[in-house]
Write an enzyme that holds these catalytic residues in place. Sequence first.
Site, PDB file in Angstrom:
ATOM      1  CG  ASP A   4      -3.848 135.571  -6.146  1.00 23.25           C
ATOM      2  OD1 ASP A   4      -3.730 136.745  -6.540  1.00 23.25           O
ATOM      3  OD2 ASP A   4      -2.889 134.900  -5.707  1.00 23.25           O
ATOM      4  CG  ASP A   6       1.685 135.650  -9.664  1.00 21.09           C
ATOM      5  OD1 ASP A   6       1.476 135.208 -10.806  1.00 21.09           O
ATOM      6  OD2 ASP A   6       2.129 136.793  -9.453  1.00 21.09           O
TER       7      ASP A   6
END
Length: 182
Positions: A4, A6
């Site tokens: 991922d 953020d």
Amino acid sequence: MFLDRDGVLNEKMPEGRYVTSWSEFNLLPGVPESIARLNRAGLLVIVVSNQRCVALGLCAAADVDTIQSAFQNLLKSRGAHVDGFYFCPHDNRQCNCRKPLPGLYEKAVAEFPAITTGASAMIGDSLSDIEFGRRLGLLTVFIEGDPERQNSGSQAAGELADLRFPTLAEAVDHLLNQRPGT
């Protein structure tokens, strides 16, 4: 290796805010070195990210591309690279690519057919990341990150994940130490 963005690669914004420009992209400690280690181990590094900010009109898809390009340039200057970036620009229930749905994985496999679920992991900091990985049969790794910036599903994500670590660097250390021949 699916990552991922953020909260794993860069500092997550407070709930309800989004990284919409490179100037807001604050790299987390140890990220370039961790990605370089994954590269040297011969692993594909794929970033899969929900970018709802595009659907909300806070930035354009081109802005997300600009952030990814700047991040890739920063990584290259430190001897690392991401093999592929895939992001969902949609809001909830508008598509098949918003994690935890499998669309981003399917796009990655279309470009990199050697990807297999049994040899892959999903490293993320949210419930949607962990559900994405579990639905696909990937090893799931939860990154705890800053407790002040965790979203509402973080507790459940940490409990559901196969592994959990405070940072990407610690997760990569563990994963690479578990590989045969490393």
